[in-house]
Scaffold this motif. Structure first.
Motif, PDB file in Angstrom:
ATOM      1  N   GLU A  96       9.802  65.499  11.187  1.00 20.07           N
ATOM      2  CA  GLU A  96       8.574  65.564  10.395  1.00 20.07           C
ATOM      3  C   GLU A  96       7.517  64.590  10.914  1.00 20.07           C
ATOM      4  O   GLU A  96       6.317  64.830  10.793  1.00 20.07           O
ATOM      5  CB  GLU A  96       8.898  65.239   8.922  1.00 20.07           C
ATOM      6  CG  GLU A  96       7.669  65.222   8.025  1.00 20.07           C
ATOM      7  CD  GLU A  96       7.963  64.676   6.627  1.00 20.07           C
ATOM      8  OE1 GLU A  96       9.142  64.589   6.248  1.00 20.07           O
ATOM      9  OE2 GLU A  96       6.998  64.327   5.931  1.00 20.07           O
ATOM     10  N   ARG A  97       7.973  63.490  11.503  1.00 23.34           N
ATOM     11  CA  ARG A  97       7.035  62.472  11.957  1.00 23.34           C
ATOM     12  C   ARG A  97       6.719  62.534  13.446  1.00 23.34           C
ATOM     13  O   ARG A  97       5.608  62.225  13.853  1.00 23.34           O
ATOM     14  CB  ARG A  97       7.552  61.092  11.559  1.00 23.34           C
ATOM     15  CG  ARG A  97       7.408  60.887  10.066  1.00 23.34           C
ATOM     16  CD  ARG A  97       8.152  59.702   9.528  1.00 23.34           C
ATOM     17  NE  ARG A  97       7.956  59.653   8.080  1.00 23.34           N
ATOM     18  CZ  ARG A  97       8.674  60.361   7.206  1.00 23.34           C
ATOM     19  NH1 ARG A  97       9.646  61.162   7.629  1.00 23.34           N
ATOM     20  NH2 ARG A  97       8.411  60.300   5.922  1.00 23.34           N
ATOM     21  N   THR A  98       7.704  62.940  14.249  1.00 23.53           N
ATOM     22  CA  THR A  98       7.463  62.950  15.698  1.00 23.53           C
ATOM     23  C   THR A  98       7.019  64.318  16.200  1.00 23.53           C
ATOM     24  O   THR A  98       6.424  64.421  17.262  1.00 23.53           O
ATOM     25  CB  THR A  98       8.735  62.584  16.480  1.00 23.53           C
ATOM     26  OG1 THR A  98       9.719  63.609  16.267  1.00 23.53           O
ATOM     27  CG2 THR A  98       9.289  61.247  16.024  1.00 23.53           C
ATOM     28  N   ARG A 110       0.526  64.336  13.312  1.00 26.79           N
ATOM     29  CA  ARG A 110       1.245  63.857  12.123  1.00 26.79           C
ATOM     30  C   ARG A 110       0.827  64.653  10.890  1.00 26.79           C
ATOM     31  O   ARG A 110       1.648  65.073  10.088  1.00 26.79           O
ATOM     32  CB  ARG A 110       0.963  62.362  11.888  1.00 26.79           C
ATOM     33  CG  ARG A 110       1.523  61.422  12.927  1.00 26.79           C
ATOM     34  CD  ARG A 110       3.020  61.248  12.815  1.00 26.79           C
ATOM     35  NE  ARG A 110       3.453  60.615  11.581  1.00 26.79           N
ATOM     36  CZ  ARG A 110       3.521  59.298  11.378  1.00 26.79           C
ATOM     37  NH1 ARG A 110       3.192  58.468  12.343  1.00 26.79           N
ATOM     38  NH2 ARG A 110       3.948  58.813  10.230  1.00 26.79           N
ATOM     39  N   ARG A 112       9.566  73.439   3.389  1.00 24.94           N
ATOM     40  CA  ARG A 112      10.713  72.882   2.672  1.00 24.94           C
ATOM     41  C   ARG A 112      10.752  73.384   1.231  1.00 24.94           C
ATOM     42  O   ARG A 112      11.784  73.812   0.731  1.00 24.94           O
ATOM     43  CB  ARG A 112      10.564  71.361   2.586  1.00 24.94           C
ATOM     44  CG  ARG A 112      11.368  70.614   3.569  1.00 24.94           C
ATOM     45  CD  ARG A 112      11.156  69.119   3.325  1.00 24.94           C
ATOM     46  NE  ARG A 112      10.957  68.473   4.599  1.00 24.94           N
ATOM     47  CZ  ARG A 112      10.760  67.182   4.743  1.00 24.94           C
ATOM     48  NH1 ARG A 112      10.725  66.387   3.686  1.00 24.94           N
ATOM     49  NH2 ARG A 112      10.613  66.661   5.932  1.00 24.94           N
ATOM     50  N   ASN A 155       6.489  70.121   4.974  1.00 24.24           N
ATOM     51  CA  ASN A 155       6.620  69.945   3.531  1.00 24.24           C
ATOM     52  C   ASN A 155       6.415  71.258   2.777  1.00 24.24           C
ATOM     53  O   ASN A 155       7.081  71.519   1.778  1.00 24.24           O
ATOM     54  CB  ASN A 155       5.675  68.857   3.026  1.00 24.24           C
ATOM     55  CG  ASN A 155       6.269  67.475   3.237  1.00 24.24           C
ATOM     56  OD1 ASN A 155       7.096  67.031   2.458  1.00 24.24           O
ATOM     57  ND2 ASN A 155       5.908  66.816   4.324  1.00 24.24           N
ATOM     58  N   PRO A 168      13.575  64.045   8.551  1.00 22.42           N
ATOM     59  CA  PRO A 168      12.519  63.041   8.431  1.00 22.42           C
ATOM     60  C   PRO A 168      12.035  62.524   9.797  1.00 22.42           C
ATOM     61  O   PRO A 168      10.915  62.036   9.890  1.00 22.42           O
ATOM     62  CB  PRO A 168      13.182  61.919   7.629  1.00 22.42           C
ATOM     63  CG  PRO A 168      14.645  62.096   7.819  1.00 22.42           C
ATOM     64  CD  PRO A 168      14.867  63.570   8.033  1.00 22.42           C
ATOM     65  N   VAL A 169      12.882  62.646  10.810  1.00 15.80           N
ATOM     66  CA  VAL A 169      12.459  62.238  12.152  1.00 15.80           C
ATOM     67  C   VAL A 169      11.508  63.290  12.720  1.00 15.80           C
ATOM     68  O   VAL A 169      10.382  62.987  13.137  1.00 15.80           O
ATOM     69  CB  VAL A 169      13.667  62.021  13.082  1.00 15.80           C
ATOM     70  CG1 VAL A 169      13.217  61.746  14.511  1.00 15.80           C
ATOM     71  CG2 VAL A 169      14.532  60.882  12.564  1.00 15.80           C
ATOM     72  N   ALA A 212      20.376  65.338   6.005  1.00 12.23           N
ATOM     73  CA  ALA A 212      19.557  66.413   5.417  1.00 12.23           C
ATOM     74  C   ALA A 212      19.743  67.716   6.190  1.00 12.23           C
ATOM     75  O   ALA A 212      19.718  68.809   5.622  1.00 12.23           O
ATOM     76  CB  ALA A 212      18.090  66.004   5.391  1.00 12.23           C
ATOM     77  N   ALA A 218      18.442  59.913  18.180  1.00 13.43           N
ATOM     78  CA  ALA A 218      17.170  60.163  17.490  1.00 13.43           C
ATOM     79  C   ALA A 218      17.404  60.647  16.067  1.00 13.43           C
ATOM     80  O   ALA A 218      16.832  61.641  15.627  1.00 13.43           O
ATOM     81  CB  ALA A 218      16.348  61.178  18.284  1.00 13.43           C
ATOM     82  N   SER A 219      18.284  59.969  15.362  1.00 11.36           N
ATOM     83  CA  SER A 219      18.623  60.378  14.002  1.00 11.36           C
ATOM     84  C   SER A 219      19.129  59.172  13.223  1.00 11.36           C
ATOM     85  O   SER A 219      19.877  58.357  13.746  1.00 11.36           O
ATOM     86  CB  SER A 219      19.711  61.447  14.043  1.00 11.36           C
ATOM     87  OG  SER A 219      20.297  61.607  12.765  1.00 11.36           O
ATOM     88  N   SER A 220      18.747  59.104  11.949  1.00 11.94           N
ATOM     89  CA  SER A 220      19.268  58.044  11.087  1.00 11.94           C
ATOM     90  C   SER A 220      20.570  58.492  10.438  1.00 11.94           C
ATOM     91  O   SER A 220      21.100  57.796   9.581  1.00 11.94           O
ATOM     92  CB  SER A 220      18.232  57.703  10.009  1.00 11.94           C
ATOM     93  OG  SER A 220      18.037  58.826   9.164  1.00 11.94           O
ATOM     94  N   LEU A 221      21.075  59.679  10.829  1.00  9.28           N
ATOM     95  CA  LEU A 221      22.307  60.249  10.262  1.00  9.28           C
ATOM     96  C   LEU A 221      22.169  60.452   8.753  1.00  9.28           C
ATOM     97  O   LEU A 221      23.127  60.274   8.009  1.00  9.28           O
ATOM     98  CB  LEU A 221      23.529  59.361  10.570  1.00  9.28           C
ATOM     99  CG  LEU A 221      23.791  59.032  12.048  1.00  9.28           C
ATOM    100  CD1 LEU A 221      25.002  58.089  12.162  1.00  9.28           C
ATOM    101  CD2 LEU A 221      24.030  60.294  12.857  1.00  9.28           C
ATOM    102  N   CYS A 222      20.975  60.836   8.310  1.00  7.15           N
ATOM    103  CA  CYS A 222      20.740  60.964   6.868  1.00  7.15           C
ATOM    104  C   CYS A 222      21.432  62.170   6.275  1.00  7.15           C
ATOM    105  O   CYS A 222      21.667  62.229   5.071  1.00  7.15           O
ATOM    106  CB  CYS A 222      19.244  60.992   6.554  1.00  7.15           C
ATOM    107  SG  CYS A 222      18.460  62.610   6.723  1.00  7.15           S
TER     108      CYS A 222
END
Lengths: 247, 489
Positions: free
Chosen positions: B330-332, B28, B39, B36, B327-328, B371, B365-369
């Protein structure tokens, strides 16, 4: 102006006070609001979960209900984005000329609430009073699909008594994402945890946004953390007035 | 050295794999820090370009044109490569590509072969296929060296060892490389150790394998853009060079490359230009490789091409910008995706190149954000394709009895029916107020059973209020004021 309210099934059921706030602000500004009682759901959840046939049924129903309206306002950017972007696309994928015409026509008539106030009515000061420290979370649909963050911020800056604090890493998704929050609960929670930490760092009492779905996810976390902070839809801040607070 | 199974066989459901990854604190920290950093760098160099949006659109159009006339461009490429002294091979799938490459090397009696970082060879599982023939593939990209020596798996398209920090890299090198007893974790010293190991290989192994960033149909030129110079070594020193390329990597002309030369480095390494840009056309007597083979790989790509709403997937230039902003991811990290192609692009590409199974969990595996779409230099609408793929998965499942009567399918059908009538909807709202009673504590619902337990693991639920909006409206305004337009539906 005659404005038809599309409340969204989610707000209708869980956040009626948001709908009441929209009605209150619009009427305060001298507009007249009607609520087509036959409305239910735009089909966003079915669409995003892959249930296309069900979505098409709900889309046709939505068209029947809202086509007679001139201007449709909704306090949910993700629902607006479904009607504005997904409907015409779905109609095109189906290759149905009549449906393409109908969805295109409807897409031009539907507005997110803050977008409607600022871009359509040209109003940035709705006469609201809200003496609290507030931070704004731009939800993904309002930020990237509708691109209305400026409108929401302009409205907040004109609320008397309100101290607006910038949210660090505000553009990152809160982790809600509809069924994502349940299907991928662990990842969703990991995203939420960081969002909550950023909210906490602002020392704001209230986190606001234009989508109650994302706010319910954020509020659920704030409540679980016993953080002493809450989430509140932008419309409810805008509906708040000095007179109202005295009552 | 352990080699892994072909790169796109997903073995675990994403939510399960993600749960483990999320609990790995070192991972993590490493991935969070790296994504980050990159980016911010990407935003800076992209911000320098006043015509960035036009460049994205140009890239999208070139790739769309390529996809529409893929057959023509590929035949032209074959002709040009052949005319320039190279040989073109066509591979239907990964196994065929691995066999073609293995046979070329076996014919030369190769025991070792150098490799430039290549996702496509990872996809086909080339290294393990070569190992079965007794041929050792030697990775030469620094991050790939770390992954290979660490008997690990890549976790990022561009930075395969992004999940490792320098302390971990030092340990891997000390374990595997000679003369590293006193190695520190200073980046320069670590790079020096890798350089000594690689230099010897570059000067002694006369065979090399590469991927391809682009291939220009009009001249038969193949291009590799890289940062370390290991690629330049592999492309110029060996006697035999074999390049494996997905068929979608062809571009019509040199002029088209101009667009990608601006967008690719900025989107991938956040550089204005890659330090090493190598382009070669066939072979030339007296310089560079004497023998050049270009292997063109389908491996499911023509199926993607045939599915029009998903066709854009093939426009990907493998820059990895979508991973870095996700964001997914980045965390997994990348391993949770179980594929050569992780992150948002992996979530759409991997399931399309795959059989039904765990890979079908990736489009979710996506919040459909969005980005990823915003960052993509060729404007692949990844959220739209994720939703399209979810639709295909649901469609497939509905054809089976178990899928048709799954909890989710039944719930979705029931909700569609409820939303089909305002009367039923209102009835459902009222039922929820009653049904939730056993779960309400104070003004929240702290715990729910079944599929909703994931929600309440960390989030209280807002109870359904007694009065819905429509009930309030009817009570306050009466039904007649609502009838105004709306009509009957």
């Amino acid at each position: 102006m005659q404005v038809s309210l599309f409340i969204s099934c989610f707000n209708d059921t869980l956040f009626p006070q948001t709908g009441q706030a929209v009605v209150s602000v619009l009427e305060r500004l001298g507009h007249s609001v009607d609520f087509p009682m036959e409305q239910t759901c735009c089909g966003q959840m079915h669409l995003n979960s892959g249930y296309r046939d069900e979505t098409v049924g709900l889309m046709r129903r939505f068209l029947d209900v809202f086509e007679p309206c001139d201007v449709i306002v909704c306090p949910s950017s993700s629902c607006v984005s479904t009607v504005r972007t997904s409907y015409p696309r779905l109609a095109r994928e189906m290759g149905d000329a009549e449906l393409i015409r109908r969805t295109d026509a409807l897409a031009g008539k539907v507005f997110e609430f803050s977008e409607f106030l600022v871009r359509k009515l040209g109003v940035e000061d709705v006469g609201a009073y809200y003496p609290h420290r507030v931070t704004y979370h731009p939800t993904c649909n309002s930020l990237r699909a509708l691109k209305i963050t400026d409108a929401a911020l302009a409205l907040l800056r004109n609320v008397r008594g309100l101290e607006l604090i910038e949210l660090p890493k505000s553009e990152e998704c809160c982790g809600f994402g509809g069924t994502f929050a349940v299907k991928n609960a662990d990842t969703s929670i990991a995203m939420l945890t960081d969002k909550l930490a950023n909210i906490r760092s602002t020392q704001a009492e209230v986190c606001t946004a234009v989508d109650n779905s994302c706010l319910m996810h954020i509020a659920g976390g704030l409540s679980r953390e016993r953080s002493g902070r809450r989430a509140l839809h932008l419309a409810e801040i805008l509906a708040s007035t000095e007179e109202g607070m005295r009552q | 050295m352990t080699d892994f199974a072909p790169g796109i066989v997903v073995e675990r459901d994403f939510p399960d794999a993600a749960r483990d990854a999320l609990a790995n604190t070192q991972l993590r920290r490493n991935i969070g820090k790296a994504t980050n950093t990159i980016r911010a760098k990407r935003l800076k160099v992209v911000g320098e370009m006043p015509d960035w949006q036009e460049l994205r659109e140009a890239g999208r159009q070139i790739k769309a044109q390529v996809a529409r006339h893929l057959d023509t461009h590929l035949l032209k490429l074959e002709e040009a490569v052949t005319a320039a002294g190279g040989r073109v091979h066509w591979a239907r799938d990964g196994e065929e590509a691995n066999r073609i490459i293995g046979e070329i090397l076996a014919r030369h009696g190769a025991r070792e072969v150098l490799k430039i970082k290549s996702l496509t060879t990872d996809e086909t599982g080339l290294n393990s296929a070569l190992a079965q023939r007794g041929i050792s593939a030697i990775e030469t990209d620094l991050a790939e060296v770390i992954v290979q020596l660490g008997e690990d798996r890549s976790s990022h398209i561009l930075v395969p060892a992004i999940h490792r920090n320098r302390a971990e890299i030092r340990e891997i090198f000390k374990r595997k490389l000679a003369g590293t007893e006193n190695l520190s974790d200073e980046p320069a010293e670590l790079a020096g150790a890798a350089r000594r190991y690689l230099r010897e290989k570059f000067l002694t192994v006369p065979f090399a394998i590469s991927g391809a960033n682009f291939a220009v149909a009009e001249t038969g030129s193949v291009a590799i853009f890289e940062s370390e110079g290991n690629g330049r070594m592999c492309l110029t020193l060996p006697k035999v060079l074999i390049s494996l390329m997905g068929i979608e990597k062809v571009i019509p002309s040199w002029r088209d490359m101009e667009v990608f030369l601006q967008t690719l480095p900025r989107s991938s390494t956040a550089e204005r230009m890659n330090p090493y840009n190598s382009v070669w056309s066939g072979t030339r007597a007296g310089e560079g490789p004497e023998e050049f083979h270009l292997v063109l790989l389908d491996n499911g790509r023509t199926d993607v091409l045939a599915d029009e709403p998903a066709r854009e997937t093939l426009a990907c230039i493998r820059c990895s910008a979508c991973l870095n902003v996700c964001p997914v991811y980045e965390r997994t990290g990348g391993h949770a995706y179980g594929s050569t192609y992780p992150g948002p692009i992996g979530a759409i590409l991997t399931p399309q190149l795959n059989q039904p199974g765990p890979a079908e969990t990736l489009p979710y595996a996506s919040s459909l954000c969005g980005a990823c779409f915003e960052a993509c230099p060729v404007k692949i609408d990844i959220p739209r394709i994720l939703v399209h793929l979810r639709g295909k998965i649901v469609g497939r499942k509905k054809e089976t009895l178990a899928g048709k009567f799954s909890g989710e399918a039944i719930a979705m059908a029931a909700m569609a029916r409820i939303f089909g009538s305002a009367r039923l909807f209102e009835l459902a709202q009222k039922s929820a107020v009653i049904g939730q009673k056993p779960f309400v504590r104070g003004n929240v619902i702290p715990s729910l059973p079944g599929p909703m337990a994931g929600w309440t693991a960390m989030r209280d639920v807002t109870p359904v209020p007694k009065q819905s909006f429509r009930q309030w409206w009817r009570a306050e305004r009466g039904a007649e004021s609502s009838a105004k337009p709306g009509g009957s539906a």
